[in-house]
Design a protein around this motif. Structure first.
Motif, PDB file in Angstrom:
ATOM      1  N   VAL A  33      29.488  51.092  31.862  1.00  0.00           N
ATOM      2  CA  VAL A  33      30.895  50.954  32.181  1.00  0.00           C
ATOM      3  C   VAL A  33      31.548  50.152  31.068  1.00  0.00           C
ATOM      4  N   SER A  34      32.676  50.624  30.576  1.00  0.00           N
ATOM      5  CA  SER A  34      33.386  49.842  29.570  1.00  0.00           C
ATOM      6  C   SER A  34      34.051  48.654  30.257  1.00  0.00           C
ATOM      7  N   GLN A  35      34.243  47.596  29.511  1.00  0.00           N
ATOM      8  CA  GLN A  35      34.880  46.400  30.066  1.00  0.00           C
ATOM      9  C   GLN A  35      36.308  46.718  30.512  1.00  0.00           C
ATOM     10  N   SER A  36      37.000  47.564  29.773  1.00  0.00           N
ATOM     11  CA  SER A  36      38.374  47.886  30.159  1.00  0.00           C
ATOM     12  C   SER A  36      38.411  48.676  31.472  1.00  0.00           C
ATOM     13  N   ASP A  37      37.462  49.614  31.679  1.00  0.00           N
ATOM     14  CA  ASP A  37      37.396  50.333  32.953  1.00  0.00           C
ATOM     15  C   ASP A  37      37.064  49.385  34.093  1.00  0.00           C
ATOM     16  N   ARG A  38      36.150  48.477  33.847  1.00  0.00           N
ATOM     17  CA  ARG A  38      35.779  47.501  34.877  1.00  0.00           C
ATOM     18  C   ARG A  38      36.992  46.637  35.240  1.00  0.00           C
ATOM     19  N   ASP A  39      37.707  46.155  34.236  1.00  0.00           N
ATOM     20  CA  ASP A  39      38.888  45.322  34.483  1.00  0.00           C
ATOM     21  C   ASP A  39      39.957  46.101  35.244  1.00  0.00           C
ATOM     22  N   ARG A  40      40.181  47.357  34.845  1.00  0.00           N
ATOM     23  CA  ARG A  40      41.149  48.205  35.553  1.00  0.00           C
ATOM     24  C   ARG A  40      40.720  48.417  36.997  1.00  0.00           C
ATOM     25  N   ALA A  41      39.420  48.644  37.202  1.00  0.00           N
ATOM     26  CA  ALA A  41      38.914  48.864  38.560  1.00  0.00           C
ATOM     27  C   ALA A  41      39.133  47.632  39.427  1.00  0.00           C
ATOM     28  N   VAL A  42      38.890  46.452  38.873  1.00  0.00           N
ATOM     29  CA  VAL A  42      39.101  45.212  39.637  1.00  0.00           C
ATOM     30  C   VAL A  42      40.577  45.055  39.983  1.00  0.00           C
ATOM     31  N   ASP A  43      41.456  45.304  39.020  1.00  0.00           N
ATOM     32  CA  ASP A  43      42.897  45.198  39.287  1.00  0.00           C
ATOM     33  C   ASP A  43      43.329  46.187  40.368  1.00  0.00           C
ATOM     34  N   GLU A  44      42.890  47.433  40.246  1.00  0.00           N
ATOM     35  CA  GLU A  44      43.251  48.459  41.240  1.00  0.00           C
ATOM     36  C   GLU A  44      42.637  48.146  42.603  1.00  0.00           C
ATOM     37  N   ALA A  45      41.444  47.567  42.604  1.00  0.00           N
ATOM     38  CA  ALA A  45      40.786  47.199  43.860  1.00  0.00           C
ATOM     39  C   ALA A  45      41.591  46.139  44.597  1.00  0.00           C
ATOM     40  N   GLN A  46      42.144  45.200  43.859  1.00  0.00           N
ATOM     41  CA  GLN A  46      42.926  44.153  44.513  1.00  0.00           C
ATOM     42  C   GLN A  46      44.247  44.698  45.057  1.00  0.00           C
ATOM     43  N   VAL A  47      44.822  45.688  44.380  1.00  0.00           N
ATOM     44  CA  VAL A  47      46.010  46.366  44.913  1.00  0.00           C
ATOM     45  C   VAL A  47      45.631  47.108  46.195  1.00  0.00           C
ATOM     46  N   ALA A  48      44.516  47.841  46.158  1.00  0.00           N
ATOM     47  CA  ALA A  48      44.056  48.569  47.341  1.00  0.00           C
ATOM     48  C   ALA A  48      43.779  47.607  48.489  1.00  0.00           C
ATOM     49  N   PHE A  49      43.223  46.444  48.176  1.00  0.00           N
ATOM     50  CA  PHE A  49      42.942  45.432  49.202  1.00  0.00           C
ATOM     51  C   PHE A  49      44.243  44.974  49.867  1.00  0.00           C
ATOM     52  N   ARG A  50      45.246  44.660  49.065  1.00  0.00           N
ATOM     53  CA  ARG A  50      46.535  44.219  49.633  1.00  0.00           C
ATOM     54  C   ARG A  50      47.145  45.306  50.521  1.00  0.00           C
ATOM     55  N   ASN A  51      47.045  46.549  50.080  1.00  0.00           N
ATOM     56  CA  ASN A  51      47.557  47.660  50.898  1.00  0.00           C
ATOM     57  C   ASN A  51      46.769  47.795  52.199  1.00  0.00           C
ATOM     58  N   PHE A  52      45.465  47.605  52.118  1.00  0.00           N
ATOM     59  CA  PHE A  52      44.606  47.689  53.298  1.00  0.00           C
ATOM     60  C   PHE A  52      44.953  46.577  54.289  1.00  0.00           C
ATOM     61  N   ILE A  53      45.126  45.367  53.781  1.00  0.00           N
ATOM     62  CA  ILE A  53      45.477  44.216  54.631  1.00  0.00           C
ATOM     63  C   ILE A  53      46.798  44.479  55.349  1.00  0.00           C
ATOM     64  N   ALA A  54      47.735  45.112  54.652  1.00  0.00           N
ATOM     65  CA  ALA A  54      49.052  45.393  55.243  1.00  0.00           C
ATOM     66  C   ALA A  54      48.955  46.311  56.452  1.00  0.00           C
ATOM     67  N   THR A  55      47.878  47.084  56.556  1.00  0.00           N
ATOM     68  CA  THR A  55      47.711  47.974  57.714  1.00  0.00           C
ATOM     69  C   THR A  55      47.263  47.219  58.958  1.00  0.00           C
ATOM     70  N   GLY A  56      46.767  45.999  58.772  1.00  0.00           N
ATOM     71  CA  GLY A  56      46.284  45.214  59.901  1.00  0.00           C
ATOM     72  C   GLY A  56      44.868  45.547  60.329  1.00  0.00           C
ATOM     73  N   ALA A  57      44.156  46.352  59.551  1.00  0.00           N
ATOM     74  CA  ALA A  57      42.774  46.720  59.884  1.00  0.00           C
ATOM     75  C   ALA A  57      41.864  45.494  59.796  1.00  0.00           C
ATOM     76  N   PRO A  58      40.872  45.392  60.672  1.00  0.00           N
ATOM     77  CA  PRO A  58      39.977  44.227  60.656  1.00  0.00           C
ATOM     78  C   PRO A  58      39.015  44.254  59.457  1.00  0.00           C
ATOM     79  N   LEU A  59      38.680  43.070  58.970  1.00  0.00           N
ATOM     80  CA  LEU A  59      37.787  42.938  57.821  1.00  0.00           C
ATOM     81  C   LEU A  59      36.381  42.491  58.201  1.00  0.00           C
TER      82      LEU A  59
END
Length: 119
Positions: A33-59
């Motif tokens: 995995v390139s470092q830039s892909d990994r960094d992009r994945a982490v950034d996108e994952a945190q966006v997805a996490f915030r969207n998931f939290i907004a749904t109120g689904a349990p963690l």
């Protein structure tokens, strides 16, 4: 040493170098995995996490937050405990696309959206 043997050495060295570089370039959908892909994945994952939290689904059960990421379809996002617990390694608690081999990389976040690991 005769002249043909001396000329053969650079050729063999070139072939070995080419094979080594060729093999190291293989597997872009595997473990490299390139470092830039990994960094992009982490950034996108945190966006997805915030969207998931907004749904109120349990963690509590460590849900799969995203089965793919925009522009990074070989990545999934999963929630795990910090520190990790054996339940986090159970296939039933991992993203389906990762379990089935359709995705080869994952970002693992804790229940607060903090990065645990990305690979």
């Amino acid at each position: 040493m005769n002249r043909s043997r001396l000329l053969l050495r650079p050729f063999i060295a070139g072939v070995l170098i080419s094979v080594t570089f060729g093999l190291s370039a293989c597997g872009s959908s595997g473990s490299q995995v390139s470092q830039s892909d990994r960094d992009r994945a982490v950034d996108e994952a945190q966006v997805a996490f915030r969207n998931f939290i907004a749904t109120g689904a349990p963690l509590e059960l460590g849900p799969c937050v995203a089965e793919s990421l925009p522009g990074l379809h070989d990545w999934v996002v999963d929630i795990a405990h910090a520190p990790r617990q054996p339940v986090d390694d159970e296939p039933a608690n991992q993203c389906q696309r990762y379990r089935s081999g359709q995705a080869h990389h994952f970002v693992e976040l804790d229940e607060h959206g903090e990065l645990l690991r990305a690979q």
